[in-house]
Design a protein around this motif. Structure first.
Motif, short mmCIF file in Angstrom:
data_model
loop_
_atom_site.label_atom_id
_atom_site.label_comp_id
_atom_site.label_asym_id
_atom_site.label_seq_id
_atom_site.Cartn_x
_atom_site.Cartn_y
_atom_site.Cartn_z
N UNK A 219 0.83 -1.20 0.00
CA UNK A 219 0.00 0.00 0.00
C UNK A 219 0.86 1.25 0.00
N UNK A 220 1.97 1.22 0.76
CA UNK A 220 2.87 2.38 0.79
C UNK A 220 3.50 2.63 -0.58
N UNK A 221 3.92 1.55 -1.26
CA UNK A 221 4.49 1.71 -2.60
C UNK A 221 3.48 2.34 -3.55
N UNK A 222 2.22 1.91 -3.44
CA UNK A 222 1.18 2.46 -4.32
C UNK A 222 0.98 3.95 -4.04
N UNK A 223 0.94 4.34 -2.78
CA UNK A 223 0.75 5.76 -2.44
C UNK A 223 1.94 6.60 -2.92
N UNK A 224 3.15 6.03 -2.83
CA UNK A 224 4.34 6.75 -3.29
C UNK A 224 4.27 7.06 -4.79
N UNK A 225 3.54 6.23 -5.53
CA UNK A 225 3.39 6.44 -6.98
C UNK A 225 2.08 7.17 -7.32
N UNK A 226 1.46 7.74 -6.29
CA UNK A 226 0.24 8.50 -6.53
C UNK A 226 -1.00 7.67 -6.75
N UNK A 227 -0.98 6.39 -6.34
CA UNK A 227 -2.11 5.50 -6.53
C UNK A 227 -2.84 5.30 -5.21
N UNK A 228 -4.11 4.95 -5.29
CA UNK A 228 -4.89 4.65 -4.10
C UNK A 228 -4.61 3.23 -3.63
N UNK A 229 -4.70 3.02 -2.32
CA UNK A 229 -4.48 1.69 -1.77
C UNK A 229 -5.70 0.80 -1.91
N UNK A 230 -6.86 1.38 -2.20
CA UNK A 230 -8.07 0.58 -2.36
C UNK A 230 -8.94 1.16 -3.47
N UNK A 231 -9.79 0.32 -4.02
CA UNK A 231 -10.66 0.74 -5.12
C UNK A 231 -11.90 -0.15 -5.11
N UNK A 232 -13.06 0.48 -5.24
CA UNK A 232 -14.33 -0.25 -5.34
C UNK A 232 -14.93 0.05 -6.70
#
Length: 242
Positions: A219-232
């Motif tokens: 999740x941290x890696x995703x946030x570092x790349x400007x991505x959300x950690x979750x998606x519905x």
């Protein structure tokens, strides 16, 4: 080169084991048969745009030994059809109990921007008590990488044609992989709820909802790349088999 040779050798061994069974048919073993199932072929309304996703499998063989193939992936349709993920798996599947098979095979991840990755797979699949379809696979890759993937699915029949299918999948990794943005331990969980109507047993459109969540370092890696950690996501698609 070494990884490619290893993968080729395993593929040849799997096919040789499977093809080497025809003599058994002369001793009264039932004839071979097969099935192709496109379990999910759908459009998802994701935060990044419309995603085309699929999950399909096929097998061929007898009651004991089967050759099993599976593929799944996602393609982002709003960016010129960019493929985000594509996985294929080939395995020898052997029954060891009623409704249960163990599998030995190989898997390849086709990376859009990075070199393809190969894995050896060992797993079991079958129907657990109360008719839960379950699957557990351990994947062993290069440089000590490993993944444990657990899946479960259940079918709730409202009528003979209207069926609700909840499902969940979790992936755990034994080693961090920064190139793919994956952390050690529990990395991702996916859950879905799909309601299908079987116009025929072999053809069923469906609608539903799909949820994805990253955990820990992933999740941290995703946030570092400007991505959300979750998606519905809302989904719509078809399920076919033959």
């Amino acid at each position: 080169m070494k990884a490619s040779m290893t993968l080729s050798g395993l593929l040849v061994a799997l096919i040789a084991v499977f093809v080497g069974t025809p003599a058994l048919a002369m001793e009264g073993v039932p004839a071979r048969f097969g099935q192709i199932l496109v379990d999910q072929l759908e459009a998802r309304d994701a935060d990044d745009g419309t995603v085309a996703a699929w999950s399909a499998n096929a097998w061929y063989g007898g009651d004991i030994n089967k050759l099993y193939f599976a593929t799944e992936g996602e393609r982002l349709m709003d960016r010129g059809g960019e493929t985000e993920s594509l996985e294929t798996r080939l395995a020898w599947s052997r029954a060891f109990a009623p409704y249960w098979d163990w599998q030995l095979g190989v898997r390849r991840d086709w990376q859009p921007d990075d070199p393809n990755r190969d894995w050896v797979s060992v797993g079991v699949m079958g129907v657990a008590p109360y008719f839960f379809e379950t699957e557990a696979n351990l994947f062993l890759g290069e440089s000590g990488h490993s993944e444990l993937r657990l899946e479960a699915e259940y079918e709730l029949l409202f009528t003979q044609r209207l069926i609700l299918t909840p499902e969940v999948e979790a992936s755990l990794y034994g080693k961090e992989d920064r190139d793919l943005g994956i952390g050690k331990g529990l990395a991702t969980v996916e859950a879905g709820l799909r309601l299908r109507y079987e116009i025929r047993r072999e053809f069923a459109p469906y609608i539903g909802v799909h949820w994805e969540r990253k955990f820990g370092d992933t999740a941290d890696f995703a946030r570092d790349h400007g991505e959300d950690a979750s998606d519905t996501m809302l989904v719509a698609g078809i399920r076919v088999w033959y």
